[in-house]
Design an enzyme around this catalytic site. Structure first.
Site, PDB file in Angstrom:
ATOM      1  N   ARG A 105     -11.590   7.046   9.076  1.00  0.00           N
ATOM      2  CA  ARG A 105     -11.343   5.611   9.172  1.00  0.00           C
ATOM      3  C   ARG A 105     -12.330   4.781   8.484  1.00  0.00           C
ATOM      4  O   ARG A 105     -11.799   3.718   7.942  1.00  0.00           O
ATOM      5  CB  ARG A 105     -10.927   5.292  10.657  1.00  0.00           C
ATOM      6  N   ASP A 120      -8.474  -6.217  -5.184  1.00  0.00           N
ATOM      7  CA  ASP A 120      -8.050  -5.002  -4.665  1.00  0.00           C
ATOM      8  C   ASP A 120      -8.435  -3.934  -5.537  1.00  0.00           C
ATOM      9  O   ASP A 120      -7.818  -3.715  -6.578  1.00  0.00           O
ATOM     10  CB  ASP A 120      -6.262  -4.957  -4.360  1.00  0.00           C
ATOM     11  N   HIS A 157      -7.945  -5.165  -0.602  1.00  0.00           N
ATOM     12  CA  HIS A 157      -6.288  -4.543  -0.532  1.00  0.00           C
ATOM     13  C   HIS A 157      -5.945  -5.295   0.611  1.00  0.00           C
ATOM     14  O   HIS A 157      -4.654  -5.445   0.837  1.00  0.00           O
ATOM     15  CB  HIS A 157      -6.849  -3.063  -0.351  1.00  0.00           C
ATOM     16  N   SER A 196       0.896  -1.206   0.060  1.00  0.00           N
ATOM     17  CA  SER A 196      -0.069  -0.008  -0.160  1.00  0.00           C
ATOM     18  C   SER A 196       0.784   1.127   0.110  1.00  0.00           C
ATOM     19  O   SER A 196       1.722   1.368  -0.836  1.00  0.00           O
ATOM     20  CB  SER A 196      -0.946  -0.078   1.193  1.00  0.00           C
TER      21      SER A 196
END
Lengths: 386, 386
Positions: free
Chosen positions: B214, B317, B350, B144
């Protein structure tokens, strides 16, 4: 705001057990109802849509959201069909919803507006159809949440729907979509102007939270490809360092075009939509699960249904992916129903159903022409054109 | 909070022109540096990650975020390699960032922390590597945003990186990812406790906004399949109407499991992460665009690079889709570099790079063993096991 509407003084009972009375349903119509009342099409609008399908929005002044699809000679041909679109129950464009004054009080419903479902939303539309004296609709058509209503029409009122076109939709709201809706709701709750839901009493609206909610939604309506093509990594003019600076490639203190676009979409939205409506309708979507309402057997929902279906999905739609439409088409098929299924190739994501997509236009026109022949409606001028 | 760290009194200049001084960089190491100092691996952590790769997090007490990958006998074998992970510049786990007291003042940097880039983040890591007297790293590995750092290492310090493994990443931050980051930022700004960025002076944190941020992020780390498998449309126990009620299928007043999970993830996050760090690091990701820094020619970034690359993506992803990894591998190849490219089949989105994925483990182990042979490192105990 001037809208066409009907008031039902006795209101209607909701699935949750409460009664909404009186009930007002705002609507727009296009075209002319035939003497036999057999040419009516109900168009169901999406989550934050409204009844202004093919006429300018009274608040924003923008053209109707489906004016490229609905009109004289267009795929949903108003020279042939009588089109009705109602603002959904719980909405904020004239139909009874959280912004409506609550009878017997001097306040709007606000946070006390009861939870509603797709069944309730469609039941309110049925009252309008009854008012027009229409026994059977020629068709019900809707995209996204409009597709959920279309499926609810076809299963709750099967005998009243000759043909149905659920577009870019699903027989259930997925965990991912519930998750995105929940983010939106939490953004609204976090706004200082939310006031525990009593913002109307404080004369404010939770505009920043509602804008964030809209921004989340807006991303899910597009595709990665569409965002890349539309904005890529472009910087908003005037926010970049001097072109000769070693920082020219970096927008320090600047802003990407996609950010300013989203901010504009978010803040614009708060001019035309109410936060309680947003919460109420998003909840109704989250509740939607046709299969679980039929003992976990989606096919059972269509057992007695003789409606002719055309299920349409778009290849890059990740909010309501093709797999969900395919599951729907399979279930109708399994129940012995009439169903065709078309996946339109497009890289524009969920929003593709609102955009210029010639294959989609041909699909809509072709399906309606075919269904009209089966329904024995008089031929349209373009009946043989496709 | 006890962390290992190094203080560099003279600090470092940033790409934006400002100087951060002093600079503290917090880090963790695992394994032993060889006498030749040729067995070091830098692991770069993701956006909201930290240096606690394989040891418990001092705030949450949870095991290290990659403890299944890094340790004795594991794919990144600490009996063989010396692993270093630093908390990124701008972070909030010991490295200088917005929560650090600003020299010469009695306040933390807060909203005055300067904008930083991946180049700055990696430059701070270089100082630690220099401190250890390591000339060339055996490998740099990261997923990432850790992959963005890996690519920055391999292009800014090519001669110091023998092998590199950019995982679930991209040579540029896409418009869609910028858009999601912007939603997160707006959610933070909308929090009443944001106070125009001065929340620290008010003794509060914009916890609700940060939690919403978040929640958005968390959805993008998963896949639709993963969310469906994990939660589907399950209702939280105790929030459902009576099972015999006609409403039993609908969680009126209730809550879907996926909602309560996201809320938990969101509020938990605010215990360990600072809002200004979130903003600063998300911006650094948005700035990242290796191609545009090389005149729009991504291959040019790798022209002089002799590092051996293994590019890894995961099929489901959608935050950093395989197409972006493929573009990267193609560019390295075009520049005449050493590159292998692996797409791991996984339906977990992901986050798959953090989870049990045997094919991925084999890829990491195999690549490191092969690279170690080329680097002339002593054989590992499992060198022939794969």
């Amino acid at each position: 705001m001037e809208v066409q509407s009907i008031i039902f003084p006795n209101g209607m009972p909701l699935q949750c057990g409460e009664v909404i009375a009186p009930l007002e349903v705002a609507y727009q119509t296009y075209g002319t109802l035939s003497p036999k009342r057999d040419n009516a099409i109900v168009i169901c609008h999406a989550f934050t849509g409204d009844q202004f399908v093919a006429s300018p929005h009274p608040v924003t002044g923008k053209p109707g959201w489906w004016s490229r699809m609905v009109g004289p000679g267009l795929p949903i041909d108003t020279e042939r069909f009588f089109v009705i679109c109602t603002n959904v129950l719980g909405g904020c464009m004239g139909t009874t919803g959280p912004t409506t004054m609550r009878a017997g009080t001097d306040k709007p419903w606000g946070k006390d507006f009861p939870p509603i479902t797709m069944h309730d939303i469609v039941a309110a539309q049925v009252k309008v159809i009854d008012h027009f004296g229409i026994e059977q609709l020629f068709a019900v058509i809707g995209g996204s949440m409009g597709g959920m209503q279309t499926l609810t029409w076809a299963t709750d009122y099967a005998e009243r729907v000759f043909a149905a076109m659920p577009i870019a939709t699903s027989p259930f709201q997925s965990a991912q979509n519930i998750a995105f809706n929940e983010v939106s709701r939490q953004a609204i709750y976090a706004d200082p102007d939310w006031h525990g839901g009593d913002y109307q009493a404080h004369g404010v609206i939770p505009a920043r939270g509602l804008a964030v909610a809209r921004m989340v939604g807006h991303i899910t309506y597009l595709s990665e490809e569409a965002l890349t093509r539309k904005f890529g990594r472009e910087i908003r003019p005037g926010t970049m360092p001097a072109p000769n600076s070693p920082l020219a490639a970096l927008p320090f203190g600047g802003m990407f075009q996609v950010e300013s676009y989203l901010q504009y979409q978010g803040s614009n939205f708060t001019r035309r939509f109410d936060a309680h409506s947003y919460l109420t309708i998003s909840r109704a979507m989250d509740f939607f699960d046709l299969g679980s309402e039929h003992g976990g057997n989606l096919a059972a929902a269509f057992q007695q249904v003789r409606t002719r279906f055309c299920v349409v999905s778009f290849s890059s739609d990740w909010l309501f992916p093709t797999a969900q439409s395919r599951m729907l088409a399979r279930a109708i098929n399994q129940a012995g129903g009439h169903v065709s299924f078309v996946e339109i190739e497009s890289d524009r994501g969920h929003d593709a159903f609102l955009l210029e997509e010639p294959d989609f236009d041909r699909t809509v026109r072709g399906f309606l022409n075919g269904a009209a022949r089966h329904a024995g409606l008089p031929e349209g001028r373009d009946d043989h054109a496709v």
